[in-house]
Design an enzyme around this catalytic site. Sequence first.
Site, PDB file in Angstrom:
ATOM      1  N   ARG A  15       0.905  -1.021   0.013  1.00 55.55           N
ATOM      2  CA  ARG A  15      -0.015  -0.091  -0.072  1.00 55.55           C
ATOM      3  C   ARG A  15       0.748   1.334  -0.111  1.00 55.55           C
ATOM      4  O   ARG A  15       0.586   2.322   0.726  1.00 55.55           O
ATOM      5  CB  ARG A  15      -0.937  -0.018   0.969  1.00 55.55           C
ATOM      6  CG  ARG A  15      -2.178  -1.072   0.906  1.00 55.55           C
ATOM      7  CD  ARG A  15      -3.177  -0.848   2.202  1.00 55.55           C
ATOM      8  NE  ARG A  15      -2.402  -1.135   3.300  1.00 55.55           N
ATOM      9  CZ  ARG A  15      -2.812  -0.946   4.561  1.00 55.55           C
ATOM     10  NH1 ARG A  15      -3.842   0.005   4.903  1.00 55.55           N
ATOM     11  NH2 ARG A  15      -2.289  -1.472   5.537  1.00 55.55           N
ATOM     12  N   SER A 441     -23.037   2.342  16.121  1.00 55.73           N
ATOM     13  CA  SER A 441     -21.960   2.899  16.669  1.00 55.73           C
ATOM     14  C   SER A 441     -21.550   3.993  17.267  1.00 55.73           C
ATOM     15  O   SER A 441     -22.414   4.966  16.836  1.00 55.73           O
ATOM     16  CB  SER A 441     -20.893   2.381  15.657  1.00 55.73           C
ATOM     17  OG  SER A 441     -21.280   3.509  14.457  1.00 55.73           O
ATOM     18  N   ARG A 523      -8.167   5.013   0.110  1.00 52.58           N
ATOM     19  CA  ARG A 523      -8.732   4.034   0.673  1.00 52.58           C
ATOM     20  C   ARG A 523      -8.771   2.480   0.435  1.00 52.58           C
ATOM     21  O   ARG A 523      -9.167   2.515  -0.664  1.00 52.58           O
ATOM     22  CB  ARG A 523     -10.188   4.602   1.272  1.00 52.58           C
ATOM     23  CG  ARG A 523     -10.619   3.397   2.196  1.00 52.58           C
ATOM     24  CD  ARG A 523     -12.149   4.259   2.924  1.00 52.58           C
ATOM     25  NE  ARG A 523     -12.938   3.161   3.430  1.00 52.58           N
ATOM     26  CZ  ARG A 523     -12.533   2.704   4.692  1.00 52.58           C
ATOM     27  NH1 ARG A 523     -11.635   2.747   5.486  1.00 52.58           N
ATOM     28  NH2 ARG A 523     -13.451   1.472   5.071  1.00 52.58           N
ATOM     29  N   CYS A 524      -8.321   1.774   1.268  1.00 58.05           N
ATOM     30  CA  CYS A 524      -8.250   0.118   0.686  1.00 58.05           C
ATOM     31  C   CYS A 524      -8.942  -0.438   1.872  1.00 58.05           C
ATOM     32  O   CYS A 524      -9.347  -0.032   3.027  1.00 58.05           O
ATOM     33  CB  CYS A 524      -7.182  -0.043   0.849  1.00 58.05           C
ATOM     34  SG  CYS A 524      -5.643   0.845  -0.326  1.00 58.05           S
ATOM     35  N   HIS A 649     -31.633  -1.770   9.082  1.00 59.15           N
ATOM     36  CA  HIS A 649     -31.015  -0.103   8.664  1.00 59.15           C
ATOM     37  C   HIS A 649     -30.209  -0.204   7.281  1.00 59.15           C
ATOM     38  O   HIS A 649     -29.781  -1.232   6.992  1.00 59.15           O
ATOM     39  CB  HIS A 649     -30.122   0.128   9.700  1.00 59.15           C
ATOM     40  CG  HIS A 649     -28.970   1.477   9.298  1.00 59.15           C
ATOM     41  ND1 HIS A 649     -29.583   2.634   9.223  1.00 59.15           N
ATOM     42  CD2 HIS A 649     -27.700   1.333   8.642  1.00 59.15           C
ATOM     43  CE1 HIS A 649     -28.651   3.349   8.453  1.00 59.15           C
ATOM     44  NE2 HIS A 649     -27.546   2.573   8.405  1.00 59.15           N
ATOM     45  N   GLU A 673     -31.146   6.630   5.357  1.00 61.05           N
ATOM     46  CA  GLU A 673     -30.218   7.763   5.218  1.00 61.05           C
ATOM     47  C   GLU A 673     -31.183   8.778   4.489  1.00 61.05           C
ATOM     48  O   GLU A 673     -31.299   8.663   3.349  1.00 61.05           O
ATOM     49  CB  GLU A 673     -28.899   7.488   4.427  1.00 61.05           C
ATOM     50  CG  GLU A 673     -28.158   8.475   4.362  1.00 61.05           C
ATOM     51  CD  GLU A 673     -26.842   7.851   3.943  1.00 61.05           C
ATOM     52  OE1 GLU A 673     -26.523   6.705   4.388  1.00 61.05           O
ATOM     53  OE2 GLU A 673     -26.463   8.866   3.009  1.00 61.05           O
ATOM     54  N   HIS A 702     -22.121  12.154   7.808  1.00 57.08           N
ATOM     55  CA  HIS A 702     -21.039  12.149   6.967  1.00 57.08           C
ATOM     56  C   HIS A 702     -20.426  13.583   7.279  1.00 57.08           C
ATOM     57  O   HIS A 702     -19.372  13.775   6.387  1.00 57.08           O
ATOM     58  CB  HIS A 702     -21.283  11.892   5.457  1.00 57.08           C
ATOM     59  CG  HIS A 702     -21.757  10.502   5.371  1.00 57.08           C
ATOM     60  ND1 HIS A 702     -21.110   9.540   5.421  1.00 57.08           N
ATOM     61  CD2 HIS A 702     -23.364  10.048   5.097  1.00 57.08           C
ATOM     62  CE1 HIS A 702     -22.029   8.527   5.352  1.00 57.08           C
ATOM     63  NE2 HIS A 702     -23.135   8.743   5.084  1.00 57.08           N
ATOM     64  N   CYS A 734     -27.067   7.129   9.857  1.00 55.41           N
ATOM     65  CA  CYS A 734     -26.012   5.979  10.045  1.00 55.41           C
ATOM     66  C   CYS A 734     -25.578   6.179  11.205  1.00 55.41           C
ATOM     67  O   CYS A 734     -25.751   6.876  12.096  1.00 55.41           O
ATOM     68  CB  CYS A 734     -25.142   5.947   8.889  1.00 55.41           C
ATOM     69  SG  CYS A 734     -24.504   4.483   8.562  1.00 55.41           S
TER      70      CYS A 734
HETATM   71  N1  GLN Z   1     -24.666  -0.527  12.922  1.00 53.58           N
HETATM   72  C1  GLN Z   1     -23.912  -0.022  12.104  1.00 53.58           C
HETATM   73  C2  GLN Z   1     -23.208   1.303  12.787  1.00 53.58           C
HETATM   74  O1  GLN Z   1     -23.750   1.958  13.476  1.00 53.58           O
HETATM   75  C3  GLN Z   1     -24.325   0.581  10.727  1.00 53.58           C
HETATM   76  C4  GLN Z   1     -23.289   0.920   9.739  1.00 53.58           C
HETATM   77  C5  GLN Z   1     -23.699   1.151   8.435  1.00 53.58           C
HETATM   78  O2  GLN Z   1     -24.797   1.209   8.203  1.00 53.58           O
HETATM   79  N2  GLN Z   1     -22.799   1.155   7.705  1.00 53.58           N
HETATM   80  O3  GLN Z   1     -21.657   1.736  12.542  1.00 53.58           O
HETATM   81 ZN    ZN Z   2     -25.836   3.185   7.436  1.00 50.06          ZN
END
Ligand code: GLN
Ligand code: ZN
Length: 768
Positions: A15, A441, A523-524, A649, A673, A702, A734
């Site tokens: 990398r 998360s 990004r990899c 989700h 989203e 984001h 998210c």
């Molecule tokens: N449960 C995961 C988080 O909250 C969902 C992540 C995602 O949808 N990419 O990180």
């Molecule tokens: Zn998500």
Amino acid sequence: MLTQNLGYPRIGSQRQLKKACEQYWAGKIDQKELKEVARKIKEDNWQTQLDAGIDLIPCNDFSFYDQVLDTSLMLGVIPQRYSPVLSQVKANSEIDLYFAMARGYQKDGLDITAMEMTKWLDTNYHYIVPEFTAGQEFRIFHENVFGEYNSAKQLLGQKAKPVLVGPVSYLLLGKEKEQGFERIDLIKKLVPVYVEIINRLKQQGTEWVQLDEPCLALDLTKKEKEAFDFAYRYIANRVSGVKLLVATYFEALLDNTELAVNLPIKALHIDLVRAPEQLDEVLALIPDHLQLSLGVVDGRNVWKNDYEKSLNLINKAIEKLGTDRVIIAPSCSLLHSPIDLDGEIAIDSEIKNWMAFAKQKLNEVSELKQIVEGNSDLLEANKKAIEGRRLSQKVHKQAVKDRVAGITEADGSRQSAFLVRQQLQHERFNLPSFPTTTIGSFPQTDDIRQLRAKFKKGELTLEQYEQAIEQATIDAIRWQEEIGLDVLVHGEFERNDMVEYFGEQLEGFLFTKNGWVQSYGSRCVKPPVIYGDVSRPEDMTVRWSKFAAAQTQKQMKGMLTGPVTILQWSFVRDDQPREVTTNQIAFAIRDEVVALEQAGIGIVQIDEAAIREGLPLRKAKRPHYLDWAVGAFRITAGGVQDRTQIHTHMCYSEFNDIIEHIAAMDADVITIETSRSQMELLQAFAHFEYPNEIGPGVYDIHSPRVPSTEEMVSLLAKAADLLPARHLWVNPDCGLKTRKWPETKAALENMVAAAKQAREQISTESVI
Ligand code: GLN
Ligand code: ZN
């Protein structure tokens, strides 16, 4: 007979490119050093391909960020907003303009947004979307391709083959930035520049030019087909003495076969891994002058080629065309496969013998040629490996196969219909209207990452590691209680990645040390490899969910990754249909859902972030995919009682064309989203009269920006105009993994306040 390669990974075996780019962006190395790293990677790549005995070796397939962005720079397709960058950056540093287009530019008092990025067809590689205007002009702006060819020629001589993104796909993969024109109409202005480029390459001495036209294997309108015909006729009439090779991949030509084989080109490349069945029709229609490049070695997966299978295809082609008109190749650019299997010393040697990365795939292409020329020992060795894999105990678990073979309607059905479940769940949880929650998360701070790194290195004991993770979890729970969220999460601090975490605990998965592939820019990703029947030897998340639930009186959501997402973000088996593998994963997740229920968890979220991106490129294939993808989700959710609430989700929420399938998943609650689109994406749910509960994201995760309470209230009001307010949940777009704590806290406090205001201001009685 010739062999060729269409493209090679450019991140470097360790990398190096990622590291160099990031250092350059941070101002730690200069342009000269960056270019030196690039030169070294390119030369290594060329040498590797030369050593493997490949006849036509790609050049100009290297990119500092993305090959489509390179094309935009080459053709001078530079959005207006970057002109100040051009004048500000030092003379001769087109690369700074280039990175500004890729990543945005915030310097010297300028603040310019990056260009949009999207998935390269159905891969996990992202390209930078070209932006076209009505008055779009094209000219040779960046001369890089000529330099690339020259350096390749020095090393490779006549074997050097420059690669360009083809003109029609280049237009189709871009977007119109203003109204009043169709980008495909720009083809007339675009082709003269291609003529100029190809003629210059020819003057420099190239024999071949490869034009990548993946769109030629997609559903095309009449106008788009005409554009292909026009473009290649125009070019062919104005270049001579250079052989044009058009490369298609990722799908069959199908209804475009006649168009493709009749383009005035020297050779056509087709993907016979994705679509081996297309060979017959192509051979039936192929005119006498055309050479055919057979993509028989899978450029998108990690498995050893089955030579017997490939030879069947190759021999069929030779029979019709003779060896002179056949070229052997990987199915697509090797950009999508990891670089070198040799370095993977930790993989079980039996399984390793079934695998091949980019470097090994080059050898396969070359060995296939040698076998055609009579070397039968190579075939025997390959047969042994393929046979070994077919029969291995490591791959096959009868109980897993039986369970999937015996799927019944009942496996995929909840006990009662949604309305019955909803009533029971409302009675059980007694949540307010507009209940608040998050997606799972919380920020993965450097501290958390370091804990994991230290634990892996043996610097922390399991006990120390878990204690620290427990503390992070407790802190997150206390804080969620304080700000008044209704349904809590444990924060996912124990997880490195939402797929890897499960893969590591399931049987049938393996992990590589260095199997990186480029995802976008620097990004990899390092996808897990699913090599065998998937089963779940033990509980995977119960320990953490139970621990978290015990810390609070509030509801604690269990958090799982769904089967399609696990499949989509892994390298998967090629010895059985994808849906079979998915169903195996689905049963494993189902057992985990039931185990969570038994441990007292009342709400379980099964993330299917990737369900939409698995959608086949060709429309005709979509219903089948959606059928099994939805079916797999229903299996995961089908084992619990009515009073257990299942959430799902999804990130990217452009659901217009698949909304009925989203509804068929029958999750009690879906979170999506929608904040960036200002709830526009909810329209699909409104038109469809989506029946279950839904949490449209009100906070764009984001961006570090903190949305205000008013902003989120107004988004909720918009949502309540579209859907019954009593079905609405309040949540971010998210997970918050990539955010920092300060902005996360501020935003979620505002979000809870917004829900409170919504409860006062928006009636939940109204029926829409
Ligand atoms: N449960 C995961 C988080 O909250 C969902 C992540 C995602 O949808 N990419 O990180
Ligand atoms: Zn998500």
